[in-house]
Design an enzyme around this catalytic site. Structure first.
Site, PDB file in Angstrom:
ATOM      1  N   LYS A  27      -8.201  10.207 -56.138  1.00  0.00           N
ATOM      2  CA  LYS A  27      -7.207  11.107 -56.739  1.00  0.00           C
ATOM      3  C   LYS A  27      -6.420  10.324 -57.763  1.00  0.00           C
ATOM      4  CE  LYS A  27      -5.903  15.408 -55.957  1.00  0.00           C
ATOM      5  NZ  LYS A  27      -6.769  16.438 -55.355  1.00  0.00           N
TER       6      LYS A  27
HETATM    7  N1  GLU Z   1      -8.598  18.817 -57.521  1.00  0.00           N
HETATM    8  C1  GLU Z   1      -9.583  19.530 -56.776  1.00  0.00           C
HETATM    9  C2  GLU Z   1      -9.466  19.231 -55.296  1.00  0.00           C
HETATM   10  O1  GLU Z   1      -8.434  18.833 -54.797  1.00  0.00           O
HETATM   11  C3  GLU Z   1     -10.979  19.332 -57.337  1.00  0.00           C
HETATM   12  C4  GLU Z   1     -11.488  17.946 -57.302  1.00  0.00           C
HETATM   13  C5  GLU Z   1     -12.805  17.782 -58.056  1.00  0.00           C
HETATM   14  O2  GLU Z   1     -13.403  18.745 -58.449  1.00  0.00           O
HETATM   15  O3  GLU Z   1     -13.186  16.617 -58.203  1.00  0.00           O
HETATM   16  O4  GLU Z   1     -10.382  19.456 -54.531  1.00  0.00           O
END
Ligand code: GLU
Length: 411
Positions: A102
């Protein structure tokens, strides 16, 4: 309770149940790589503002690290680590070949002009680009970011490394993004709800839905449920919202609040409600679709009157509130199952980019349905077999997959 603490407590509970030993716990809990960077940006008034940014790769055991980038004032190191950890369990449970990561920049994007937003994105990307790559770490949108931000990230990374569409997902379709990615998280939420409803003999049509948050996930979930005949009776965003027991006019609210980015409370067609009052609205499905830690013992759990909590947000329920809901017989469908549709379609986008072969919208949704329903069924079956909570069963599957990958790689 902050997201990082919620995720840590959930991990401890699950690791106890899964019988992980001390070294497995250390390996699975801590981040593989955690980077904190300065993000200097020239503002419109000429001065340089310096924000703090993080990219945390929690695990790469099962494939390239994968996870969104959040622009939010509360995106500090602990929050980003918690969210990166959740991505590891999410990709493992969905069985897509990624690990978890993240990113976050501690900034309120609503205070930025479009030029400043671009500046933050380019500056942050420059600082973390060494960590990124189609086979290293692949970002995506999250709260406060969107396809345009991903386009700037792609451009900034590609300047250094040559054109690399597979380095980021959630891009605009014109730059190699996938059809269906924008609404993928919401589409996955709805597929999980449909699978659960079919198992429990419930109907989506005519059921009462309450949604907290009307950004990408909340707004598309509302739209898709409305299309299936559900009554969306209350919705809030950061500034409050609306309640109407007959059902809100979701197509018009979608245009007003999501497409035109106006406050939900300014829409005509319901009674004004505060963010606190939302939790007291009796409903069949309660869908938190914003920040973590919003359902807690001190705040609201005893006021909640719903059949099922559908965790479209990451870590919306504190561990104590989770226990209270369980003791009251309220099902909590856990975040890393419910909201996995985003990363599942991100995987499809990445695969399309690597193969340079775009898929149709129908194919994306068919394969999303297949994958998320398969994950749902695995969790459901294990839950029945072990008489465990949904969250615990989901963790058991994810932890086991990641531990197995680590073991095979020699750790
Ligand atoms: N931000 C989204 C999540 O928390 C998508 C993450 C992604 O597609 O890599 O799942």
């Amino acid at each position: 309770m902050p997201t990082g603490a919620i995720v840590r407590t959930q991990f401890d509970t699950a690791a106890d149940l899964a019988g992980l030993d001390a070294s497995q716990r250390r390996l699975l809990q801590g981040p593989f790589r955690s980077v904190s960077v300065e993000v200097p940006v020239r503002m419109d008034d000429g001065r340089i503002e310096v924000y703090r940014g993080y990219r945390i790769q929690h695990s790469g055991a099962r494939g390239p690290c994968k996870g969104g980038i959040r622009f939010h004032p509360e995106a500090d190191e602990a929050e980003v680590l918690g969210l990166a950890t959740t991505m590891t369990w999410k990709t493992a449970l969905a069985d897509v070949p990624f690990g978890g990561a993240k990113g976050g920049v501690q900034v309120d994007p609503r205070t930025l002009s479009q030029r400043e937003l671009e500046g933050v994105t380019r500056s942050f990307t420059g600082r973390i680009s060494l960590m990124l790559g189609p086979y290293r770490d692949v970002p995506a949108p999250d709260m406060g970011t969107n396809p345009q931000v991903m386009a700037w990230l792609l451009d900034e990374y590609s300047k250094r490394n040559g054109y690399s569409p597979a380095v980021v997902t959630g891009k605009p379709v014109a730059l190699g993004g996938s059809l269906g990615r924008e609404e993928a998280t919401a589409q996955g939420v709805v597929y999980v709800m449909e699978a659960y409803a079919a198992d429990e003999g419930l109907a989506i049509e005519g059921s009462r839905v309450v949604i907290q948050g009307f950004g990408n996930v909340g707004a598309h979930t509302g739209r898709l449920l409305h299309e299936r005949g559900a009554r969306v009776i209350a919705v809030t965003d950061v500034d409050g919202g609306l309640h109407n027991d007959q059902g809100l006019d979701i197509p018009r609210l979608f245009a007003h609040a999501y497409q035109q980015r106006k406050p939900v409370a300014e829409f005509v067609g319901g009674d004004a409600i505060t963010n606190e009052a939302l939790w007291r609205v009796p409903c069949d499905w309660l869908i938190p679709a914003a920040l973590g830690g919003v359902i807690s013992k001190d705040r609201n759990v005893n006021d909640i009157e719903c059949g099922v909590v559908v965790e479209a947000a990451n870590a919306p329920t504190t561990p104590i509130a989770d226990k209270v809901l369980e003791s009251r017989g309220v099902t909590v469908l856990p975040d890393f199952l419910v909201n996995a549709g985003g990363v599942i379609v991100s995987y499809f986008e990445w695969a399309q980019n690597l193969q340079q072969h775009p898929w149709t919208f129908e194919r994306v949704n068919e394969e999303l349905h297949r994958k998320i329903t398969a994950a749902y069924r695995m969790v459901r079956d294990l839950r029945r077999e072990r008489k465990a909570q949904w969250r615990t069963a989901a963790y058991a599957i994810a932890l086991q997959r990641v531990a197995e990958a680590e073991r095979l790689r020699g750790h």
